[in-house]
Design a protein around this motif. Structure first.
Motif, PDB file in Angstrom:
ATOM      1  N   GLN A 275       0.836  -1.206   0.000  1.00  0.00           N
ATOM      2  CA  GLN A 275       0.000   0.000   0.000  1.00  0.00           C
ATOM      3  C   GLN A 275       0.868   1.254   0.000  1.00  0.00           C
ATOM      4  OE1 GLN A 275      -3.242   1.620   3.072  1.00  0.00           O
ATOM      5  NE2 GLN A 275      -1.246   2.606   3.145  1.00  0.00           N
ATOM      6  N   PHE A 276       0.855   1.967  -1.104  1.00  0.00           N
ATOM      7  CA  PHE A 276       1.569   3.241  -1.222  1.00  0.00           C
ATOM      8  C   PHE A 276       0.725   4.206  -2.050  1.00  0.00           C
ATOM      9  CE2 PHE A 276       5.078   0.268  -0.503  1.00  0.00           C
ATOM     10  CZ  PHE A 276       5.852   0.951   0.426  1.00  0.00           C
ATOM     11  N   GLY A 277       1.116   5.471  -2.020  1.00  0.00           N
ATOM     12  CA  GLY A 277       0.431   6.483  -2.811  1.00  0.00           C
ATOM     13  C   GLY A 277       0.435   7.847  -2.148  1.00  0.00           C
ATOM     14  N   HIS A 278       0.240   7.879  -0.820  1.00  0.00           N
ATOM     15  CA  HIS A 278       0.201   9.162  -0.105  1.00  0.00           C
ATOM     16  C   HIS A 278       1.476   9.973  -0.335  1.00  0.00           C
ATOM     17  CE1 HIS A 278      -3.288   8.865   2.895  1.00  0.00           C
ATOM     18  NE2 HIS A 278      -3.428   7.838   2.069  1.00  0.00           N
ATOM     19  N   ASN A 279       2.606   9.343  -0.132  1.00  0.00           N
ATOM     20  CA  ASN A 279       3.882  10.058  -0.247  1.00  0.00           C
ATOM     21  C   ASN A 279       4.416  10.099  -1.669  1.00  0.00           C
ATOM     22  OD1 ASN A 279       4.375  10.706   2.644  1.00  0.00           O
ATOM     23  ND2 ASN A 279       4.258   8.488   2.830  1.00  0.00           N
ATOM     24  N   ASP A 280       3.987   9.162  -2.488  1.00  0.00           N
ATOM     25  CA  ASP A 280       4.355   9.208  -3.902  1.00  0.00           C
ATOM     26  C   ASP A 280       3.782  10.460  -4.568  1.00  0.00           C
ATOM     27  OD1 ASP A 280       5.427   6.208  -4.746  1.00  0.00           O
ATOM     28  OD2 ASP A 280       4.034   6.185  -3.060  1.00  0.00           O
ATOM     29  N   ALA A 281       2.689  10.972  -4.013  1.00  0.00           N
ATOM     30  CA  ALA A 281       2.030  12.164  -4.562  1.00  0.00           C
ATOM     31  C   ALA A 281       2.610  13.468  -4.025  1.00  0.00           C
ATOM     32  CB  ALA A 281       0.536  12.098  -4.259  1.00  0.00           C
ATOM     33  N   ASN A 282       3.607  13.385  -3.171  1.00  0.00           N
ATOM     34  CA  ASN A 282       4.162  14.570  -2.512  1.00  0.00           C
ATOM     35  C   ASN A 282       5.121  15.318  -3.442  1.00  0.00           C
ATOM     36  OD1 ASN A 282       5.471  16.423  -0.791  1.00  0.00           O
ATOM     37  ND2 ASN A 282       5.207  15.067   0.970  1.00  0.00           N
ATOM     38  N   THR A 283       4.688  16.502  -3.889  1.00  0.00           N
ATOM     39  CA  THR A 283       5.541  17.309  -4.780  1.00  0.00           C
ATOM     40  C   THR A 283       6.327  18.366  -4.014  1.00  0.00           C
ATOM     41  OG1 THR A 283       3.667  18.782  -5.204  1.00  0.00           O
ATOM     42  CG2 THR A 283       4.037  16.976  -6.773  1.00  0.00           C
TER      43      THR A 283
END
Length: 264
Positions: free
Chosen positions: A96-104
């Protein structure tokens, strides 16, 4: 006693034996929403802390999730290598990932949904499969983001990328973004506050002496509730580990906090 009679008796005895289930491990690769927290951080909790409450005694949970990690930093810090060294045939890897992958803002975490994010997920899937383990993709869990009376998804490009990859590589998927949003929606805008970290300074919580208003990270009840969704959906996948998910999971359906990260 004849040899044939002895063999018959042994066969009947074996049929009556209840052999213990083979021990298996669920590994969790993820971020702060799934991570374990020490007692001094209470009430902040991650859903991975409570997943074991939904499993029979033959399953161990190894929670590798760490706050602030994206697929990029999780792999870069050799955390996937550590999982590869531990995981084995019959195990399950929840991703489960995505929250921090979206961090610009913290650009070292960022992973483009159609580029690095997708390839990093594929790499995690490959690690699991290379050891005979079962990978399961989990879309990023919802935030408590209400707009015009509805819970709004924050990570749609990353969730859509994961859904497409799951279909392409034939990997089981838990759509946690969808299912957790429905759960928060059902609680209502005010009622869902208890699932997240909303506390005033007057409460004098040691972990948050100045108070906190956080619609991303979970309270004990929130983490239990998300673990219940993951467990329910994991059982419905009908993969090998599904048989180890308990049918009744009262420890994940508590309406009053226990005050610690334990099943009961």
């Amino acid at each position: 006693m004849s040899a044939q009679r002895l063999r018959s008796l042994i066969g009947l005895a074996l049929l009556g034996c209840a052999w213990p289930a083979a021990a298996v491990t669920i590994h969790i690769a993820g971020d702060s929403t799934a991570a374990d927290y020490a007692a001094d951080r209470y009430p902040q909790s991650g859903w991975g802390q409570f997943l074991g409450c939904a499993l029979d005694g033959s399953v161990t949970v190894r929670n590798h999730a760490v706050g602030g990690r994206s697929t990029r930093t999780f792999i870069g810090e050799k955390r996937l290598d550590r999982i590869k060294a531990e995981i084995g045939a019959g195990d399950t890897l929840l991703i489960q990932f995505g929250h921090n992958d979206a961090n610009t803002v913290k650009i070292e975490r960022y992973a483009d949904p159609l580029g690095a994010y997708r390839s990093n997920l594929a790499r995690m899937i490959a690690v699991a499969r290379s050891t005979g383990a079962q990978p399961v993709l989990i879309t990023p869990v919802t935030r408590r983001n209400w707009k015009n009376g509805r819970v709004v998804a924050d990570f749609t490009p990353w969730s859509d990328s994961m859904r497409a990859l799951a279909a392409e590589l034939r990997v089981p998927l838990i759509d946690l973004e969808r299912d957790s949003a429905a759960w928060v929606q059902a609680a209502g805008e005010a009622g869902s506050r208890v699932y997240f970290l909303h506390h005033k300074a007057e409460e004098r919580l040691p972990a948050f002496p100045s108070g906190i208003d956080d619609d991303t990270h979970f309270s004990e009840l929130g983490a239990r509730g998300i673990a219940e969704i993951v467990a329910r959906d994991l059982k419905a996948l009908e993969i090998p580990v599904s048989a180890h998910v308990l049918a009744a999971r009262p420890d994940l359906k508590r309406t009053m906090p226990l005050g610690r990260a334990a099943c009961r």
